[in-house]
Design a protein around this motif. Structure first.
Motif, mmCIF file in Angstrom:
data_model
loop_
_atom_site.group_PDB
_atom_site.id
_atom_site.type_symbol
_atom_site.label_atom_id
_atom_site.label_comp_id
_atom_site.label_asym_id
_atom_site.label_seq_id
_atom_site.Cartn_x
_atom_site.Cartn_y
_atom_site.Cartn_z
ATOM 1 N N LEU A 26 0.829 -1.214 0.000
ATOM 2 C CA LEU A 26 0.000 0.000 0.000
ATOM 3 C C LEU A 26 0.860 1.259 0.000
ATOM 4 C CD1 LEU A 26 -2.849 -0.933 2.522
ATOM 5 C CD2 LEU A 26 -2.975 -0.864 0.018
ATOM 6 N N VAL A 27 1.940 1.241 0.770
ATOM 7 C CA VAL A 27 2.835 2.400 0.835
ATOM 8 C C VAL A 27 3.493 2.623 -0.522
ATOM 9 C CG1 VAL A 27 4.984 3.288 1.857
ATOM 10 C CG2 VAL A 27 3.242 2.235 3.321
ATOM 11 N N TRP A 28 3.975 1.549 -1.142
ATOM 12 C CA TRP A 28 4.597 1.671 -2.464
ATOM 13 C C TRP A 28 3.588 2.171 -3.495
ATOM 14 C CZ3 TRP A 28 9.417 1.621 -4.347
ATOM 15 C CH2 TRP A 28 10.430 1.176 -3.513
ATOM 16 N N ALA A 29 2.381 1.654 -3.457
ATOM 17 C CA ALA A 29 1.349 2.093 -4.405
ATOM 18 C C ALA A 29 1.025 3.575 -4.191
ATOM 19 C CB ALA A 29 0.094 1.232 -4.261
ATOM 20 N N ALA A 30 0.913 3.997 -2.945
ATOM 21 C CA ALA A 30 0.638 5.406 -2.650
ATOM 22 C C ALA A 30 1.773 6.293 -3.173
ATOM 23 C CB ALA A 30 0.452 5.612 -1.147
ATOM 24 N N ALA A 31 3.013 5.878 -2.932
ATOM 25 C CA ALA A 31 4.157 6.657 -3.425
ATOM 26 C C ALA A 31 4.153 6.701 -4.950
ATOM 27 C CB ALA A 31 5.463 6.055 -2.903
ATOM 28 N N GLY A 32 3.803 5.590 -5.581
ATOM 29 C CA GLY A 32 3.730 5.554 -7.043
ATOM 30 C C GLY A 32 2.675 6.496 -7.588
ATOM 31 N N LEU A 33 1.528 6.531 -6.936
ATOM 32 C CA LEU A 33 0.463 7.443 -7.370
ATOM 33 C C LEU A 33 0.869 8.897 -7.175
ATOM 34 C CD1 LEU A 33 -2.680 5.531 -6.076
ATOM 35 C CD2 LEU A 33 -1.945 5.834 -8.456
ATOM 36 N N VAL A 34 1.554 9.181 -6.075
ATOM 37 C CA VAL A 34 1.997 10.542 -5.816
ATOM 38 C C VAL A 34 3.005 10.992 -6.878
ATOM 39 C CG1 VAL A 34 3.278 12.009 -4.178
ATOM 40 C CG2 VAL A 34 1.447 10.525 -3.370
ATOM 41 N N THR A 35 3.839 10.076 -7.364
ATOM 42 C CA THR A 35 4.811 10.457 -8.402
ATOM 43 C C THR A 35 4.113 10.916 -9.676
ATOM 44 O OG1 THR A 35 5.038 8.227 -9.310
ATOM 45 C CG2 THR A 35 6.608 8.872 -7.613
ATOM 46 N N LEU A 36 2.902 10.471 -9.892
ATOM 47 C CA LEU A 36 2.164 10.860 -11.095
ATOM 48 C C LEU A 36 1.615 12.282 -11.003
ATOM 49 C CD1 LEU A 36 0.113 7.583 -11.699
ATOM 50 C CD2 LEU A 36 2.139 8.365 -12.962
ATOM 51 N N TYR A 37 1.358 12.756 -9.787
ATOM 52 C CA TYR A 37 0.639 14.018 -9.618
ATOM 53 C C TYR A 37 1.364 15.077 -8.792
ATOM 54 C CZ TYR A 37 -3.025 10.975 -11.315
ATOM 55 O OH TYR A 37 -3.750 10.089 -12.063
ATOM 56 N N ALA A 38 2.530 14.780 -8.252
ATOM 57 C CA ALA A 38 3.205 15.734 -7.376
ATOM 58 C C ALA A 38 4.711 15.696 -7.619
ATOM 59 C CB ALA A 38 2.890 15.411 -5.916
#
Length: 175
Positions: A26-38
């Protein structure tokens, strides 16, 4: 406490380590999603600070959802798992230090470090699944460095791999 007994105790208390893999995914997925938008630094912070929450959240879930008790003391495998955290911290520091020059390498280096730590968990839990998971994560990271794959893909693929692996552990454990 003999090795097999210590490993069984770890599997019992930590639900075969599956809860930790799930939270890490979950942490890796959250970090991956953040890389797309921030900004990349925000995603790095998600991985770093989220990573610090993996163990406490895993303990909470193991106790509340799976009704597992504590590890019997003294269990040398618990100490081995704790000691392997040092390598994880060192890997994240290295990833952070190279990120100003090689920004796309941060997640790949971090994933290499996590994969290497899972190799230790094969001994901690006595489960070959950790060898497989570690090798897969190391391979993803190595290909990412070699082929210059985007950080979002690295983080999301690492997270998805962990979530899938956690399902192999947690679905049978819930029965």
């Amino acid at each position: 406490m003999h090795l097999g007994e210590a490993q069984r105790d770890m599997r019992r208390a930590y639900v075969n380590g599956g809860v930790g893999i799930f939270v890490s995914g979950l942490v890796w997925a959250a970090a991956g999603l953040v890389t797309l938008y921030a900004e990349p630094l925000s995603a790095m912070a998600i991985l770093f600070f989220g990573g610090m929450l993996i163990h406490p959240l895993s303990l909470l879930i193991a106790r509340r959802v799976y009704h597992r008790g504590k590890v019997r003391a003294p269990n040398p495998m618990e100490m081995l798992a704790l000691q392997s955290t040092a390598f994880l911290i060192i890997g994240l520091v290295v990833a952070y230090l190279v990120s100003p020059t090689y920004g796309d390498w941060f997640f790949a280096i971090a994933l290499l470090t996590v994969g290497a730590r899972y190799l230790v968990f094969q001994t901690v839990y006595g489960m070959r699944l950790y060898l497989v998971l570690g090798v897969i994560l190391i391979a993803i990271a190595a290909f990412a460095l070699w082929l210059e794959i985007t950080p979002a893909f690295v983080a999301l693929t690492g997270g998805a791999t962990e979530l899938l692996c956690s399902a192999f552990i947690l679905v049978p454990a819930k029965r």
